[in-house]
Design an enzyme around this catalytic site. Sequence first.
Site, PDB file in Angstrom:
ATOM      1  N   GLU A 118      83.042  22.675  69.501  1.00 40.30           N
ATOM      2  CA  GLU A 118      82.409  21.366  68.784  1.00 40.30           C
ATOM      3  C   GLU A 118      83.614  20.071  68.801  1.00 40.30           C
ATOM      4  O   GLU A 118      83.227  19.152  69.252  1.00 40.30           O
ATOM      5  CB  GLU A 118      81.813  21.669  67.517  1.00 40.30           C
ATOM      6  CG  GLU A 118      80.370  22.413  67.382  1.00 40.30           C
ATOM      7  CD  GLU A 118      79.805  22.423  66.133  1.00 40.30           C
ATOM      8  OE1 GLU A 118      78.741  22.072  65.953  1.00 40.30           O
ATOM      9  OE2 GLU A 118      80.624  23.031  65.238  1.00 40.30           O
ATOM     10  N   LYS A 163      83.048  26.283  66.060  1.00 42.73           N
ATOM     11  CA  LYS A 163      83.663  25.149  65.617  1.00 42.73           C
ATOM     12  C   LYS A 163      84.798  24.521  66.548  1.00 42.73           C
ATOM     13  O   LYS A 163      85.048  23.361  66.609  1.00 42.73           O
ATOM     14  CB  LYS A 163      84.351  25.512  64.305  1.00 42.73           C
ATOM     15  CG  LYS A 163      83.447  25.626  62.983  1.00 42.73           C
ATOM     16  CD  LYS A 163      83.152  24.495  62.595  1.00 42.73           C
ATOM     17  CE  LYS A 163      81.655  24.171  62.258  1.00 42.73           C
ATOM     18  NZ  LYS A 163      80.657  24.965  62.847  1.00 42.73           N
ATOM     19  N   HIS A 204      82.999  45.305  77.733  1.00 42.56           N
ATOM     20  CA  HIS A 204      81.958  45.329  78.565  1.00 42.56           C
ATOM     21  C   HIS A 204      81.897  44.013  79.397  1.00 42.56           C
ATOM     22  O   HIS A 204      80.871  43.529  79.607  1.00 42.56           O
ATOM     23  CB  HIS A 204      80.594  45.576  78.028  1.00 42.56           C
ATOM     24  CG  HIS A 204      80.459  46.942  77.136  1.00 42.56           C
ATOM     25  ND1 HIS A 204      80.174  47.891  78.167  1.00 42.56           N
ATOM     26  CD2 HIS A 204      80.659  47.204  76.109  1.00 42.56           C
ATOM     27  CE1 HIS A 204      80.135  49.160  77.010  1.00 42.56           C
ATOM     28  NE2 HIS A 204      80.527  48.604  75.808  1.00 42.56           N
ATOM     29  N   ASN A 218      64.372   5.991  66.966  1.00 42.13           N
ATOM     30  CA  ASN A 218      64.911   7.379  67.235  1.00 42.13           C
ATOM     31  C   ASN A 218      63.716   8.400  67.561  1.00 42.13           C
ATOM     32  O   ASN A 218      62.522   8.303  67.339  1.00 42.13           O
ATOM     33  CB  ASN A 218      65.416   7.902  65.665  1.00 42.13           C
ATOM     34  CG  ASN A 218      66.515   7.108  65.175  1.00 42.13           C
ATOM     35  OD1 ASN A 218      67.054   6.353  65.879  1.00 42.13           O
ATOM     36  ND2 ASN A 218      67.039   7.611  64.013  1.00 42.13           N
ATOM     37  N   GLY A 219      64.106   9.380  68.248  1.00 41.93           N
ATOM     38  CA  GLY A 219      63.271  10.214  68.814  1.00 41.93           C
ATOM     39  C   GLY A 219      63.352  10.265  70.355  1.00 41.93           C
ATOM     40  O   GLY A 219      64.010   9.637  71.163  1.00 41.93           O
ATOM     41  N   TRP A 268      72.268   7.689  70.275  1.00 38.67           N
ATOM     42  CA  TRP A 268      72.828   8.448  70.911  1.00 38.67           C
ATOM     43  C   TRP A 268      71.672   8.940  72.067  1.00 38.67           C
ATOM     44  O   TRP A 268      70.551   9.210  72.087  1.00 38.67           O
ATOM     45  CB  TRP A 268      72.445   9.864  69.903  1.00 38.67           C
ATOM     46  CG  TRP A 268      73.207  11.109  70.331  1.00 38.67           C
ATOM     47  CD1 TRP A 268      74.638  11.309  70.240  1.00 38.67           C
ATOM     48  CD2 TRP A 268      72.597  12.270  71.052  1.00 38.67           C
ATOM     49  NE1 TRP A 268      74.905  12.607  70.581  1.00 38.67           N
ATOM     50  CE2 TRP A 268      73.719  13.264  71.179  1.00 38.67           C
ATOM     51  CE3 TRP A 268      71.462  12.704  71.372  1.00 38.67           C
ATOM     52  CZ2 TRP A 268      73.464  14.468  71.865  1.00 38.67           C
ATOM     53  CZ3 TRP A 268      71.385  13.886  71.963  1.00 38.67           C
ATOM     54  CH2 TRP A 268      72.379  14.723  72.280  1.00 38.67           C
ATOM     55  N   CYS A 326      70.971   9.712  66.263  1.00 37.43           N
ATOM     56  CA  CYS A 326      70.712   8.131  66.225  1.00 37.43           C
ATOM     57  C   CYS A 326      70.766   7.912  64.590  1.00 37.43           C
ATOM     58  O   CYS A 326      70.463   8.672  63.842  1.00 37.43           O
ATOM     59  CB  CYS A 326      69.337   7.701  66.831  1.00 37.43           C
ATOM     60  SG  CYS A 326      69.397   8.100  68.701  1.00 37.43           S
ATOM     61  N   GLU A 360      80.819  31.746  64.481  1.00 35.00           N
ATOM     62  CA  GLU A 360      80.773  30.455  64.020  1.00 35.00           C
ATOM     63  C   GLU A 360      82.197  30.010  64.225  1.00 35.00           C
ATOM     64  O   GLU A 360      82.457  28.721  64.510  1.00 35.00           O
ATOM     65  CB  GLU A 360      80.702  30.825  62.624  1.00 35.00           C
ATOM     66  CG  GLU A 360      80.887  29.345  61.648  1.00 35.00           C
ATOM     67  CD  GLU A 360      80.205  28.163  61.984  1.00 35.00           C
ATOM     68  OE1 GLU A 360      80.146  27.044  61.632  1.00 35.00           O
ATOM     69  OE2 GLU A 360      78.942  28.378  62.858  1.00 35.00           O
ATOM     70  N   ARG A 401      76.319  10.825  62.253  1.00 37.42           N
ATOM     71  CA  ARG A 401      75.453  11.359  63.115  1.00 37.42           C
ATOM     72  C   ARG A 401      75.468  11.505  64.564  1.00 37.42           C
ATOM     73  O   ARG A 401      74.749  12.178  65.289  1.00 37.42           O
ATOM     74  CB  ARG A 401      74.101  10.639  62.544  1.00 37.42           C
ATOM     75  CG  ARG A 401      73.687  10.396  61.372  1.00 37.42           C
ATOM     76  CD  ARG A 401      72.412   9.281  60.940  1.00 37.42           C
ATOM     77  NE  ARG A 401      71.225   9.910  61.807  1.00 37.42           N
ATOM     78  CZ  ARG A 401      70.161  10.782  61.098  1.00 37.42           C
ATOM     79  NH1 ARG A 401      70.456  11.121  59.778  1.00 37.42           N
ATOM     80  NH2 ARG A 401      69.102  10.981  61.888  1.00 37.42           N
ATOM     81  N   LYS A 405      74.778  15.024  64.020  1.00 35.65           N
ATOM     82  CA  LYS A 405      74.494  15.453  62.846  1.00 35.65           C
ATOM     83  C   LYS A 405      73.346  16.408  62.705  1.00 35.65           C
ATOM     84  O   LYS A 405      73.065  17.425  62.570  1.00 35.65           O
ATOM     85  CB  LYS A 405      75.042  14.906  61.861  1.00 35.65           C
ATOM     86  CG  LYS A 405      75.104  15.240  60.387  1.00 35.65           C
ATOM     87  CD  LYS A 405      76.109  16.535  60.453  1.00 35.65           C
ATOM     88  CE  LYS A 405      76.026  17.440  59.049  1.00 35.65           C
ATOM     89  NZ  LYS A 405      76.862  18.559  59.208  1.00 35.65           N
TER      90      LYS A 405
END
Length: 614
Positions: free
Chosen positions: A494, A491, A510, A102-103, A76, A2, A487, A27, A609
């Site tokens: 995402e 990426k 395994h 926001n929140g 968001w 947001c 990582e 964001r 973000k």
Amino acid sequence: MCGIVGYIGWQDAAPMLLKGLKRLEYRGYDSAGIALLNGTLSVMKQKGSVGDLENNADTFSASMSGATVGIGHTRWATHGEPSDLNAHPHLNETGDIAVIHNGIIENYSALKQELVSQGYLFLSETDSEVLVHLIDRIWENEPALDLESVTRRALRHVEGAYGLCVISSREPDKIVVARKGSPLVIGIGIGEFFIASDAAPIVEHTNKVVYLSDGELAVVTREGYSVKTIENVEQEKMVTELDFSLEKIEKGGFEHFMLKEIFEQPSVMHDVMRGRVRVAEGQIFLGGIADYLDRLKQAKRIVICACGTSWHAALLGEYLIEEFARIPVEVDYASEFRYRNPIVGVDDVVILISQSGETADTLAALRTAKEKGALVMGICNVVGSTIARETLCGMYTHAGPEIGVASTKAFTAQVIMLYMLALALSKGRTMSGEEIVINLKELASIPEKAARILELDSQIQSIAQRFKDAKNFLYLGRGYNFPVALEGALKLKEISYIHAEGYPAAEMKHGPIALIDEDMPVIIIATRDNTYSKILSNIEEVRSRKGRVIAIANDGDQEISRLAEDVIYIPQASGPITPLLAVIPLQLLAYHIATLRGCNVDRPRNLAKSVTVE
């Protein structure tokens, strides 16, 4: 997560708000809206982009032209799907109070039920709408109160997190803002003030800002601002000067912020080390922790808490600190730390890592560690952020603003900080001065080597072209390269929405080996270190099951070229340094696969973000 903007001053507010919202698009959001005050309140909001909102701006009545007070929001979704009605701002029934938030309001269900029973009509599915009706109810019951007082009283009924802006035509020359868990910053101009959830929308107007702390409420007018606690205790706030420019939050000729930030990494690496490293003397200067370095060295144990990309950097920190300084290290997901009643005490150090310094789960972990008496230390990028303020000591990465939702330069900056920390902890304890110099020379060579990897961009793009339609990817690494595999997989997930998993290469047998067939690309980090021969065996295992191998290898390694379908060569470096190089081709590969698939890499779906809710 947001975005909030607000303006009060002498300029036309509507274009200021729309431009500010565009600065916050990174964001992550699904709808947008603004409210303007010009005698009466006028709200325009809708599902979709800020650009869509801007295109419909002519729907505002002529009376709104010239409004000099307003608030804006990018949402968001948490409660309620993306829709015009669920977008912010929210109005009360009489249309004279507007709220953006926001929140998450954790007790919104009980509050809503109570308000509905009293005749209040809800138009949205959001938790945020309870705030405007709660403020309205208190004001109706006590009309002599002002906007500041009714907002303060309303917030005393609220459980959860909020970054909040309230305006009302009843008091048209003020904005009331409040913060608990969701960041807010006030920009100080001349006869005008700017409000935002971070500094990006403010920096082109002023470099002087005030950061609100949790539990604070501010009243902003054209004449100035005042800050009090929710309990109505006045607060003195320090004015901070922003340390970045408008140029740094623009694309600078790159197609996407993410690509720009990948290519910024060599200069960021220099910036992280600047003033902190003297190679020839073997000196490391970490001013933010200098007064606590002895206590850090004597720690019984170090616990590192982080989320997402920062958690992968933390894993590398564990390897580095344990190998160099021989201090036991544990790495925890911040989101799990506070809920498992961790065993942490006065002999422990807890390090919190966050690019934004506002990550809700990491802040919760910080406060849990403080309650248990641990020394809390922060590593973050944003000056004045909550983690920077609430930790006892810490270090800024100085990576510059990171706009792309998928972190790239933040990761390499955090790893360099952890590398320097590990050397500082080992100096005079487990490492000789000569060993420190050798390691610092390796570190100092990294920016130039990283720049050479970026020259492989066109080769990596051609590899991406061949694999862009794959349904799954497997990333494998050993030792220091295992966190890099994690990582790299993150990426790809995402920004391209392809399922990808990172694994320690030896763990492939395994379970994951069952997935390998001719349709499975397997990216293997196969640099020359003490596990090199084992990695070659892993590659053979993949090939025997017809998996398609893409290898990250050191320059001149001809053996790898015989085994892999594609090889991306990176310069030779010591094992602890290699992750800073190996991660760059994985960032580029994810970027190019995503763009070839038509994905918006700067605004990947469902992601934000800065995750400021739990």
